[in-house]
Design a protein around this motif. Structure first.
Motif, short mmCIF file in Angstrom:
data_model
loop_
_atom_site.label_atom_id
_atom_site.label_comp_id
_atom_site.label_asym_id
_atom_site.label_seq_id
_atom_site.Cartn_x
_atom_site.Cartn_y
_atom_site.Cartn_z
N LEU A 13 26.47 -35.51 6.60
CA LEU A 13 25.89 -34.68 7.36
C LEU A 13 27.08 -33.83 7.73
N ALA A 14 28.02 -34.28 8.22
CA ALA A 14 29.22 -33.34 8.84
C ALA A 14 29.41 -32.34 7.68
N HIS A 16 27.98 -31.73 4.75
CA HIS A 16 27.03 -30.70 4.54
C HIS A 16 27.02 -29.55 5.44
N TRP A 17 27.06 -29.62 6.78
CA TRP A 17 27.06 -28.75 7.99
C TRP A 17 28.23 -27.75 7.60
N LEU A 18 29.50 -28.51 7.22
CA LEU A 18 30.82 -27.65 7.19
C LEU A 18 30.57 -26.83 6.05
N ASP A 20 27.76 -25.61 4.76
CA ASP A 20 26.99 -24.41 5.17
C ASP A 20 27.86 -23.30 5.84
N ARG A 21 28.53 -23.82 6.71
CA ARG A 21 29.34 -22.88 7.65
C ARG A 21 30.48 -21.95 6.90
N PRO A 26 27.42 -27.51 -1.26
CA PRO A 26 27.79 -28.65 -0.85
C PRO A 26 28.32 -29.77 -1.71
N ARG A 133 21.49 -22.99 -5.33
CA ARG A 133 22.08 -22.04 -4.09
C ARG A 133 22.44 -20.67 -5.04
#
Length: 522
Positions: A13-14, A16-18, A20-21, A26, A133
């Motif tokens: 989760l962390a 994947h969020w990173l 995206d940022r 991913p 993507r």
């Protein structure tokens, strides 16, 4: 171990969020993050059982790709897909074997072929993770998706024959070719049989959750059945996925489809992400097996770099060579598929990422295999370079190529025409049911609603761009209304003016309306 698995999911989760940022694929963040986590002090070493990894991860991820494959496009481009899934894999295997033998003359030819078979097939998981993507023309995306579904079977067959040759010292080309066709045809037969059972049995399962569970388990049933009768489990899963994906529109109800797709997407997300984390975590074990990073740099750097270059160049040579053959045949008046062209061939060549199959196959190498340590390091290095380098730059390559959709690849009806036909069919169905037996109109509002929708859609004369703007504006208002209705429900619930049951019932109606508006707006 359970704590480690939960920690891995939290890391997913962390990361994947990173990703995206930072605007990264991913897969890149997960692979790099897994590699970093592997060296965290106190973290236990991860020992991957390669056969178990293939059984757990490969069937659902192959099934996911096959399920959503456009079967008509798959059939239309089947020759091109096979040229990549079989021809390119065999050619890359041969190139890598030659390069490995030139650099390491003491390594037997069969061992060199085994190394080539390990690194030659691009990975379905890696391809999906990156291609989700980026935007590609329909022909190119079909070729890449089809290749990723079938090439694992080619690589696995080549690998098994090469290993058997090393261990037994004998090889028969005729037996190898015959065995390959038996594995493929047998896999198709097993996959088709499993899919036929699924199509017949699923409508008889009354409960939605039973149907979703059966649809989830069918990929493993197909893979294990194929392996049990000694045919290609990969081909069996792909065949099952193509058939089930074709029939799911008639055997699934709306509720099963909504719930099932949501569950399946979350499961595939976790499995796909776990693959890259596990690849990264396995770095420590690979380095420990060969004696550490210093041994890799001192003794293996040159052959590993040469093989990475050979893998990359071989794909370019195959694709540009195939394109040149197609152009020459058309020049001679022989009708063939149109060549891709240099820009499309460049994109296709750069999209050959490797992943879980390469690593899992390398880890199954017997201890007696000559050059085993080199093969392990090379497999990991090829994955690392192709995912980190090609995965991060593929979007740039696609944008630089400036590819455009081929008008000839479009279906006969565009979106507006298909929608008009659908609405007309809905109107005709409502018209038949709107009148009572005595001829009186029982459902005037429904009839008027569907007549108006069909008339507006058929008579719309604006451009596609204007139509899209109108649709966005229309459904934007609906979504705003849904949001306002949900906010009011929550306010009433918080003020203890409605109970939980009322909240859930009315919220479900709003959810369906919101999903419909989002789908129509997409």
């Amino acid at each position: 171990m359970f704590e480690l698995i939960v920690g891995m999911f939290l890391a997913i989760l962390a990361l994947h969020w990173l990703a995206d940022r930072l605007g990264l694929p991913p897969a890149v963040a997960l692979l790099a993050g897994g590699g970093a986590l592997a060296f965290v002090p106190g973290l236990p070493s991860i020992a991957i059982n390669p056969e178990l990894v293939l059984v757990i991860f490969l069937p659902p991820l192959l099934m996911d790709g096959a399920w959503f494959t456009a079967l008509a496009l798959f059939r239309r481009h089947l020759i091109g897909i096979l040229a990549l899934a079989v021809g390119a894999v065999v050619f890359t295997t041969a190139v890598v074997a030659v390069v490995a033998h030139l650099l390491l003359p003491g390594l037997p030819w069969a061992a060199c072929v085994a190394l080539g078979a390990i690194v030659s097939p691009p990975d379905a998981v890696s391809a999906r993770a990156v291609l989700q993507r980026v935007k590609l023309p329909r022909r190119l995306s079909t070729l890449l998706e089809g290749e990723s579904l079938l090439n694992d079977a080619s690589g696995l067959v080549l690998f098994r024959f090469a290993v058997a040759t090393v261990l037994t010292g004998s090889f028969s080309l005729g037996a190898a070719v015959t065995s390959f066709f038996v594995l493929v045809i047998g896999g198709i037969a097993v996959g088709g049989a499993i899919a036929a059972v699924w199509v017949k049995v699923l409508p008889r399962l009354g409960d939605d959750y039973l149907k979703i569970a059966a649809s989830t388990l069918v990929c493993w049933a197909s893979y294990l059945a194929g392996e049990l009768v000694h045919v290609s489990g990969v081909i069996a899963v792909v065949t099952t996925g193509l058939v089930c994906g074709w029939y799911q529109h008639v055997v699934f109800s709306a509720s099963v489809r909504m719930r099932g797709v949501a569950f399946w997407q979350v499961m595939v997300f976790l499995l796909e992400a776990s693959v890259f984390i596990l690849i990264g975590l396995s770095l420590r074990g690979v380095l420990e097996r060969v004696g550490g990073l210093s041994v890799v740099i001192d003794r293996m750097a040159l052959p590993v770099l040469a093989i990475i270059a050979a893998v990359t160049v071989a794909r370019f040579v195959w694709l540009f060579g195939s394109d040149a053959v197609l152009a020459a045949l058309r020049g001679l008046g022989i009708r063939t598929r149109a060549p891709l062209g240099p820009r499309a061939a460049t994109v296709m060549s750069w999209a050959g990422m490797r992943g879980v199959v390469t690593l899992a196959v390398a880890l199954t190498l017997p201890q007696a295999m000559p050059g085993r340590d080199l093969m392990l390091v090379t497999a990991f290095a090829v994955i690392l370079v192709t995912v980190l380098v090609q995965g991060t730059t593929l979007g740039l390559v696609i944008r630089a190529a400036g590819l455009r959709e081929d008008p000839a690849s479009h279906p006969p009806l565009d979106l507006a025409e298909a929608e008009a036909a659908m609405l007309q069919a809905q109107y005709e169905a409502v018209e038949k049911l709107a009148y009572a037996e005595d001829g009186s109109l029982r459902h005037p509002r429904l009839l008027d609603r569907f007549r108006r929708r069909a008339t507006i859609s058929a008579s719309y004369d604006g451009t596609d761009e204007q139509r899209r703007e109108d649709i966005d504006a229309h459904y934007g208002v609906i979504l705003a209304a849904v949001a306002a209705g949900r906010a009011e429900l929550v306010r009433l619930h918080r003020a203890i003016q409605i109970d939980d049951e009322t909240l859930h019932d009315l919220e479900h109606d709003l959810d369906l309306e919101e999903l419909g508006a989002i789908a129509a707006k997409a």
